[in-house]
Design a protein around this motif. Structure first.
Motif, short mmCIF file in Angstrom:
data_model
loop_
_atom_site.label_atom_id
_atom_site.label_comp_id
_atom_site.label_asym_id
_atom_site.label_seq_id
_atom_site.Cartn_x
_atom_site.Cartn_y
_atom_site.Cartn_z
N ASN A 1 0.89 -1.25 0.11
CA ASN A 1 0.02 -0.24 0.07
C ASN A 1 0.95 1.24 -0.10
OD1 ASN A 1 -2.35 -1.62 -0.03
ND2 ASN A 1 -2.32 -1.61 2.25
N SER A 2 2.11 1.22 -0.57
CA SER A 2 2.95 2.55 -0.74
C SER A 2 3.37 2.48 -2.17
CB SER A 2 4.14 2.13 0.39
OG SER A 2 4.89 1.27 -0.37
N PRO A 3 3.86 3.54 -2.14
CA PRO A 3 4.41 3.73 -3.78
C PRO A 3 5.75 3.01 -4.06
CG PRO A 3 4.79 5.70 -2.40
CD PRO A 3 3.94 4.81 -1.79
N SER A 4 6.45 2.46 -3.09
CA SER A 4 7.64 1.79 -3.34
C SER A 4 7.26 0.18 -4.02
CB SER A 4 8.28 1.40 -1.93
OG SER A 4 8.45 2.61 -1.35
N ILE A 5 8.34 -0.26 -4.57
CA ILE A 5 8.22 -1.76 -5.44
C ILE A 5 9.41 -2.39 -5.26
CG2 ILE A 5 6.49 -0.78 -6.93
CD1 ILE A 5 8.82 -0.75 -9.06
N ILE A 6 9.33 -3.75 -5.27
CA ILE A 6 10.57 -4.39 -5.31
C ILE A 6 10.47 -5.43 -6.50
CG2 ILE A 6 11.82 -6.44 -4.27
CD1 ILE A 6 10.62 -5.46 -1.61
N THR A 7 11.56 -5.30 -7.34
CA THR A 7 11.40 -6.18 -8.63
C THR A 7 12.13 -7.65 -8.35
OG1 THR A 7 11.45 -4.19 -10.39
CG2 THR A 7 12.17 -6.31 -11.01
N VAL A 8 11.39 -8.70 -8.42
CA VAL A 8 12.03 -10.09 -8.02
C VAL A 8 12.16 -10.74 -9.35
CG1 VAL A 8 11.47 -12.12 -6.83
CG2 VAL A 8 10.50 -9.97 -6.01
N ARG A 9 13.24 -11.39 -9.19
CA ARG A 9 13.42 -12.67 -10.50
C ARG A 9 13.76 -13.90 -9.69
NH1 ARG A 9 17.61 -10.91 -15.12
NH2 ARG A 9 16.50 -9.34 -15.87
N PHE A 10 13.04 -14.88 -10.30
CA PHE A 10 12.88 -16.22 -9.94
C PHE A 10 12.96 -17.14 -11.00
CE2 PHE A 10 10.43 -19.89 -8.73
CZ PHE A 10 11.05 -20.71 -7.78
N THR A 11 13.86 -18.17 -10.83
CA THR A 11 14.21 -19.29 -11.65
C THR A 11 13.72 -20.57 -10.94
OG1 THR A 11 16.01 -18.21 -12.71
CG2 THR A 11 15.90 -20.46 -13.20
N GLY A 12 12.69 -21.17 -11.65
CA GLY A 12 12.42 -22.45 -11.09
C GLY A 12 10.76 -22.69 -11.35
N VAL A 13 10.29 -23.45 -10.72
CA VAL A 13 8.81 -23.80 -11.05
C VAL A 13 7.90 -23.10 -9.76
CG1 VAL A 13 6.97 -25.66 -10.89
CG2 VAL A 13 9.26 -26.12 -11.59
N ALA A 14 7.01 -22.32 -10.11
CA ALA A 14 6.11 -21.54 -9.55
C ALA A 14 5.13 -22.20 -8.66
CB ALA A 14 5.79 -19.97 -10.21
N PRO A 15 4.76 -22.04 -7.51
CA PRO A 15 3.61 -22.57 -7.04
C PRO A 15 2.39 -22.61 -7.46
CG PRO A 15 4.71 -21.17 -5.28
CD PRO A 15 5.40 -20.75 -6.51
N ASP A 16 1.36 -23.38 -7.38
CA ASP A 16 0.30 -23.47 -8.24
C ASP A 16 -0.77 -22.08 -8.10
OD1 ASP A 16 0.60 -25.69 -9.50
OD2 ASP A 16 -0.44 -26.84 -8.21
N LEU A 17 -0.76 -21.56 -6.90
CA LEU A 17 -1.44 -20.48 -6.49
C LEU A 17 -0.62 -19.17 -6.92
CD1 LEU A 17 -2.51 -21.51 -2.87
CD2 LEU A 17 -3.95 -21.48 -4.85
N PHE A 18 0.32 -18.82 -7.55
CA PHE A 18 0.98 -17.95 -8.02
C PHE A 18 0.50 -17.59 -9.11
CE2 PHE A 18 4.24 -15.53 -10.36
CZ PHE A 18 4.76 -14.74 -9.29
N ARG A 19 0.10 -16.18 -9.00
CA ARG A 19 -0.32 -15.53 -10.29
C ARG A 19 -0.22 -13.90 -9.76
NH1 ARG A 19 -4.87 -18.18 -8.12
NH2 ARG A 19 -4.34 -19.91 -9.63
N GLU A 20 -0.45 -13.06 -10.99
CA GLU A 20 -0.67 -11.59 -10.68
C GLU A 20 -1.87 -11.35 -9.81
OE1 GLU A 20 -0.90 -10.27 -14.76
OE2 GLU A 20 1.36 -10.17 -14.78
N GLY A 21 -1.69 -10.20 -8.89
CA GLY A 21 -2.87 -9.93 -7.98
C GLY A 21 -2.86 -10.79 -6.90
N GLN A 22 -2.05 -11.65 -6.58
CA GLN A 22 -1.99 -12.51 -5.45
C GLN A 22 -1.00 -12.02 -4.58
OE1 GLN A 22 -4.46 -14.28 -4.33
NE2 GLN A 22 -5.62 -15.48 -5.93
N GLY A 23 -1.15 -12.67 -3.30
CA GLY A 23 0.19 -12.31 -2.41
C GLY A 23 1.19 -13.24 -2.58
#
Length: 141
Positions: A81-103
């Motif tokens: 809820n702030s103007p700050s962001i973190i850019t994350v890079r990940f190599t591997g298999v993402a969890p099934d629940l991982f998608r945009e808009g989710q925690g």
């Protein structure tokens, strides 16, 4: 030894034992506290030491999920809820629940340039989560 003196010694020893237990518990909890950084906390307190393993968490910003290196590496932005962001890079298999808009909570480290590379992703869901297999079929579908 009088009863009064014996009670005083017993009380003193009990007080020292309780104090020692409290100190041990404090140090154990401080060492094992496993909280995550949000973009707002990182903006306020600054980046942790490069190479130190930390957790960052927040929401995957919609529209920022991209695949690099032929789809082996994903990159996305974590917001709160702030103007700050973190850019994350990940190599591997993402969890099934991982998608945009989710925690998401990502475990990894920052490099000296401030880029975060995750080695593990944990997808978060709300209290209304229900697996796809168990969701009732929608009418007409």
């Amino acid at each position: 030894m009088r009863a009064r003196t014996r009670r005083l010694y017993t009380f003193g020893i009990a007080a020292l034992l309780v104090l020692a237990a409290a100190i041990l518990a404090f140090f154990a909890l401080r060492e094992n506290a496993n909280l995550f950084y949000t973009p707002e906390i990182l903006a306020e307190k600054g980046m942790p030491k490069p190479g130190r393993e930390v957790k960052v968490g927040g929401w995957v910003e919609p529209g920022t999920l991209t695949y690099l290196d032929g789809g082996a590496t994903m990159q996305f932005t974590v917001i709160d809820n702030s103007p700050s962001i973190i850019t994350v890079r990940f190599t591997g298999v993402a969890p099934d629940l991982f998608r945009e808009g989710q925690g998401v909570v990502a475990t990894g480290s920052f490099d000296p340039q401030g880029h975060f590379t995750a080695r593990q992703l944990l997808a978060k869901h709300d209290e209304n989560y229900q697996p796809r297999e168990l969701k009732p079929l929608e009418a007409g579908g």
